[in-house]
Design a protein around this motif. Structure first.
Motif, PDB file in Angstrom:
ATOM      1  N   TYR A   1       0.820  -1.219   0.000  1.00  0.00           N
ATOM      2  CA  TYR A   1       0.000   0.000   0.000  1.00  0.00           C
ATOM      3  C   TYR A   1       0.849   1.263   0.000  1.00  0.00           C
ATOM      4  N   GLU A   2       1.872   1.312   0.834  1.00  0.00           N
ATOM      5  CA  GLU A   2       2.683   2.526   0.946  1.00  0.00           C
ATOM      6  C   GLU A   2       3.357   2.864  -0.378  1.00  0.00           C
ATOM      7  N   ALA A   3       3.796   1.848  -1.106  1.00  0.00           N
ATOM      8  CA  ALA A   3       4.513   2.073  -2.359  1.00  0.00           C
ATOM      9  C   ALA A   3       3.591   2.443  -3.519  1.00  0.00           C
ATOM     10  N   SER A   4       2.347   1.983  -3.469  1.00  0.00           N
ATOM     11  CA  SER A   4       1.476   2.153  -4.641  1.00  0.00           C
ATOM     12  C   SER A   4       0.342   3.148  -4.461  1.00  0.00           C
ATOM     13  N   ARG A   5       0.082   3.607  -3.237  1.00  0.00           N
ATOM     14  CA  ARG A   5      -1.133   4.378  -2.959  1.00  0.00           C
ATOM     15  C   ARG A   5      -1.182   5.733  -3.653  1.00  0.00           C
ATOM     16  N   ASP A   6      -0.051   6.284  -4.077  1.00  0.00           N
ATOM     17  CA  ASP A   6      -0.039   7.622  -4.672  1.00  0.00           C
ATOM     18  C   ASP A   6      -0.199   7.616  -6.187  1.00  0.00           C
ATOM     19  N   TYR A   7      -0.333   6.443  -6.789  1.00  0.00           N
ATOM     20  CA  TYR A   7      -0.357   6.342  -8.250  1.00  0.00           C
ATOM     21  C   TYR A   7      -1.771   5.997  -8.714  1.00  0.00           C
ATOM     22  N   PRO A   8      -2.494   6.961  -9.262  1.00  0.00           N
ATOM     23  CA  PRO A   8      -3.919   6.754  -9.562  1.00  0.00           C
ATOM     24  C   PRO A   8      -4.206   5.710 -10.624  1.00  0.00           C
ATOM     25  N   ALA A   9      -3.234   5.404 -11.478  1.00  0.00           N
ATOM     26  CA  ALA A   9      -3.472   4.380 -12.505  1.00  0.00           C
ATOM     27  C   ALA A   9      -3.357   2.970 -11.933  1.00  0.00           C
ATOM     28  N   MET A  10      -2.817   2.851 -10.735  1.00  0.00           N
ATOM     29  CA  MET A  10      -2.622   1.536 -10.115  1.00  0.00           C
ATOM     30  C   MET A  10      -3.766   1.226  -9.151  1.00  0.00           C
ATOM     31  N   PRO A  11      -4.160  -0.037  -9.061  1.00  0.00           N
ATOM     32  CA  PRO A  11      -5.202  -0.428  -8.084  1.00  0.00           C
ATOM     33  C   PRO A  11      -4.575  -0.661  -6.712  1.00  0.00           C
ATOM     34  N   GLY A  12      -3.968   0.398  -6.159  1.00  0.00           N
ATOM     35  CA  GLY A  12      -3.183   0.245  -4.944  1.00  0.00           C
ATOM     36  C   GLY A  12      -3.899   0.624  -3.670  1.00  0.00           C
ATOM     37  N   THR A  13      -5.079   1.224  -3.776  1.00  0.00           N
ATOM     38  CA  THR A  13      -5.797   1.649  -2.575  1.00  0.00           C
ATOM     39  C   THR A  13      -6.888   0.641  -2.222  1.00  0.00           C
ATOM     40  N   SER A  14      -7.474   0.817  -1.051  1.00  0.00           N
ATOM     41  CA  SER A  14      -8.477  -0.142  -0.585  1.00  0.00           C
ATOM     42  C   SER A  14      -9.827   0.033  -1.264  1.00  0.00           C
ATOM     43  N   VAL A  15     -10.160   1.246  -1.681  1.00  0.00           N
ATOM     44  CA  VAL A  15     -11.440   1.598  -2.296  1.00  0.00           C
ATOM     45  C   VAL A  15     -12.619   1.172  -1.408  1.00  0.00           C
ATOM     46  N   ILE A  16     -12.460   1.309  -0.111  1.00  0.00           N
ATOM     47  CA  ILE A  16     -13.550   0.956   0.801  1.00  0.00           C
ATOM     48  C   ILE A  16     -14.231   2.187   1.386  1.00  0.00           C
ATOM     49  N   SER A  17     -13.789   3.378   0.991  1.00  0.00           N
ATOM     50  CA  SER A  17     -14.325   4.602   1.599  1.00  0.00           C
ATOM     51  C   SER A  17     -15.849   4.746   1.473  1.00  0.00           C
ATOM     52  N   PRO A  18     -16.494   4.319   0.367  1.00  0.00           N
ATOM     53  CA  PRO A  18     -17.961   4.430   0.322  1.00  0.00           C
ATOM     54  C   PRO A  18     -18.649   3.618   1.416  1.00  0.00           C
ATOM     55  N   TYR A  19     -18.054   2.477   1.766  1.00  0.00           N
ATOM     56  CA  TYR A  19     -18.681   1.596   2.746  1.00  0.00           C
ATOM     57  C   TYR A  19     -18.471   2.122   4.173  1.00  0.00           C
ATOM     58  N   LEU A  20     -17.350   2.793   4.388  1.00  0.00           N
ATOM     59  CA  LEU A  20     -17.162   3.487   5.663  1.00  0.00           C
ATOM     60  C   LEU A  20     -18.113   4.668   5.761  1.00  0.00           C
ATOM     61  N   ALA A  21     -18.341   5.356   4.642  1.00  0.00           N
ATOM     62  CA  ALA A  21     -19.184   6.552   4.652  1.00  0.00           C
ATOM     63  C   ALA A  21     -20.636   6.241   4.995  1.00  0.00           C
ATOM     64  N   ILE A  22     -21.158   5.126   4.512  1.00  0.00           N
ATOM     65  CA  ILE A  22     -22.556   4.787   4.807  1.00  0.00           C
ATOM     66  C   ILE A  22     -22.672   3.788   5.957  1.00  0.00           C
ATOM     67  N   GLY A  23     -21.522   3.295   6.421  1.00  0.00           N
ATOM     68  CA  GLY A  23     -21.540   2.403   7.572  1.00  0.00           C
ATOM     69  C   GLY A  23     -21.856   0.959   7.256  1.00  0.00           C
ATOM     70  N   SER A  24     -21.672   0.517   6.015  1.00  0.00           N
ATOM     71  CA  SER A  24     -21.821  -0.911   5.742  1.00  0.00           C
ATOM     72  C   SER A  24     -20.551  -1.657   6.132  1.00  0.00           C
ATOM     73  N   LEU A  25     -19.561  -0.903   6.606  1.00  0.00           N
ATOM     74  CA  LEU A  25     -18.305  -1.434   7.107  1.00  0.00           C
ATOM     75  C   LEU A  25     -17.846  -0.529   8.234  1.00  0.00           C
ATOM     76  N   SER A  26     -17.303  -1.092   9.305  1.00  0.00           N
ATOM     77  CA  SER A  26     -16.837  -0.272  10.425  1.00  0.00           C
ATOM     78  C   SER A  26     -15.327  -0.104  10.366  1.00  0.00           C
ATOM     79  N   ALA A  27     -14.856   1.060  10.834  1.00  0.00           N
ATOM     80  CA  ALA A  27     -13.417   1.318  10.882  1.00  0.00           C
ATOM     81  C   ALA A  27     -12.728   0.359  11.839  1.00  0.00           C
ATOM     82  N   ARG A  28     -13.424  -0.029  12.912  1.00  0.00           N
ATOM     83  CA  ARG A  28     -12.844  -0.990  13.854  1.00  0.00           C
ATOM     84  C   ARG A  28     -12.610  -2.338  13.176  1.00  0.00           C
TER      85      ARG A  28
END
Length: 467
Positions: free
Chosen positions: A223-250
């Motif tokens: 993650y640390e090496a790839s997270r800054d490169y938008p063309a790479m699938p390096g991030t978790s892409v879970i932010s929508p689920y945290l935003a509506i609460g279908s997933l908890s940060a814990r």
């Protein structure tokens, strides 16, 4: 009957209100019912994205079926605004002979006032009201040794990290069935919802948890090496689920610990993981909003008077909003937002810096546009990010730090792969010229000239921000 009021916590897993309501019902042989209250006018006032509401709608459909399997009834109610909710819940409690109301705490000011009004209205009926922890990993109010609220991330973060070493947060399992399965009959339809990209985003909690598991097992290490490169699938892409609460940060943090342990890493490596730090920023922005009410009112975190008024340039703002600034990486990022409802995190910093620093436009206008279009629009995080970018926030980017969109593009999208994906008219350009096409290339490809001269705009911004 035990009544659970769901809001931004649309899940079975690690849901304190639902878990403890079911436990109580099983012990007392009581029934459990769940309500979700739609409030279209309030959503409009809060600039909630129609796509986000679409994701909420589909998530509710899946959740309703899961609840029915556990013998829990579900009902969708609708009001205009938060001020209508106390009376509606009171009437529901009377009609269904509710003995206990359960909900998880929310942090923004309007939500806090709504919940206090509900507690007052319902408690008068001699109904027990249980309010559980909010959606932070650590929900205690972290203070300095002097008992002061932190205003800088780093010392707060060190304290936050130490609390994790002292005691890991509890993560609750899904509740057990309270009775035999029910038949889910009510149609779920939110009036303000629009279609979202179902080929990209998930509405089933089981699939969301599987996505989290795959990220922690396969991508977190890099993650640390790839997270800054938008063309790479390096991030978790879970932010929508945290935003509506279908997933908890814990749950996210707990899953990272498990995955690290499976790879032979010790607990300290998981706690100090760079992705844990990203989860900490989410906690921090909620911590600030909880302790500084003026953030919920759209005010600068820094309360001292500003020696400037933001510029007004409707043409430049419209070019930014539509991805037609003439800066390929900025336009690609904005078009990604418009097409998918999501934007890569580094690009959020770039487009916000462009808006606030190079165009000198009011950060609140950018914050509002993001909320209106983001599938993962989150009030605390969005506010914190925009105030960081505009140098008005807590521990914000220095006023003299101004991103150069072209050099950022060359560094983080070297071959122009991301640009080509979202600005296809430039796809024939080579990896050098795609970051800053010539006038001739722009004319041939029907791509606009830059709306600003970077060097001039940078100096103008330095003069504008300098106190």
């Amino acid at each position: 009957m035990q009544l659970v009021w769901l809001r931004n916590d649309l899940r079975l897993d690690d849901n304190p209100a639902l878990y403890f309501a079911c436990q109580q019902a099983i012990e007392s042989k009581d029934a459990v019912s769940v309500v979700y209250i739609a409030s279209p006018k309030q959503w409009q006032a809060h600039n909630e994205s129609p796509r986000k509401l679409g994701l909420i709608q589909e998530t509710l459909k899946c959740l309703r079926l899961k609840l029915a399997d556990l013998g829990i009834s579900f009902e969708l109610l609708e009001v205009n605004s938060f001020t209508d909710i106390p009376a509606v819940l009171k009437a529901y409690c009377i009609k269904h002979e509710v003995s206990g109301l359960h909900f998880n705490r929310e942090i923004p000011l309007n939500e806090q006032r709504r919940d206090k009004a509900v507690q007052l209205a319902v408690s008068r009926l001699d109904i027990t009201v249980e309010c559980y922890a909010d959606d932070r990993i650590i929900h205690s109010n972290i203070l300095s040794k002097q008992g002061a609220v932190y205003k800088v991330f780093t010392p707060w973060y060190k304290n936050w990290i130490q609390k994790l070493f002292d005691a890991l947060p509890e993560v609750l399992p899904p509740p057990k069935a309270v009775s035999s399965p029910l038949t889910a009959t009510q149609e779920i339809s939110l009036s303000a919802a629009q279609v979202f990209r179902e080929d990209i985003w998930l509405s089933n909690e089981t699939e969301v948890l599987a996505l989290l598991d795959r990220f922690c097992r396969r991508k977190a290490e890099g993650y640390e090496a790839s997270r800054d490169y938008p063309a790479m699938p390096g991030t978790s892409v879970i932010s929508p689920y945290l935003a509506i609460g279908s997933l908890s940060a814990r749950r996210c943090f707990h899953q990272l610990i498990l995955s690290c342990a499976e790879q032979g890493l010790h607990l300290g490596e998981a706690i100090n993981h760079v992705w844990t730090r990203e989860l900490a920023w989410r906690d921090f922005y909620r911590y600030l909003m909880l302790n500084f009410e003026h953030l919920s009112r759209g005010e600068n975190f820094k309360t001292e008077p500003l020696a400037r008024a933001w510029r007004v340039d409707t043409q430049a703002q419209a070019a930014w909003q539509t991805g037609k600034t003439g800066f390929p990486i900025i336009d690609a990022a904005m078009r990604q937002l418009l097409q998918t409802g999501w934007m890569h995190n580094r690009l959020r910093m770039l487009v916000a810096s462009f808006f606030c620093k190079l165009l000198c436009l009011d950060w609140r206008e950018g914050e509002k546009f993001f909320m209106e279009h983001l599938l993962d629009g989150d009030f605390a995080s969005n506010n914190g990010g925009w105030q960081w970018s505009s140098s008005t926030g807590c521990d914000a980017s220095p006023w003299f730090r101004i991103f150069n969109p072209t050099t950022q593009s060359e560094k983080f999208d070297k071959d122009g792969e991301f640009i080509k994906r979202f600005v296809p008219e430039l796809s024939a350009l080579d990896s050098k010229s795609i970051h800053c096409p010539s006038t001739e290339q722009r004319l041939a490809l029907n791509y606009p000239e830059p709306i600003i001269d970077y060097k001039f705009a940078r100096q103008q911004a330095l003069d504008f921000f300098k106190v």
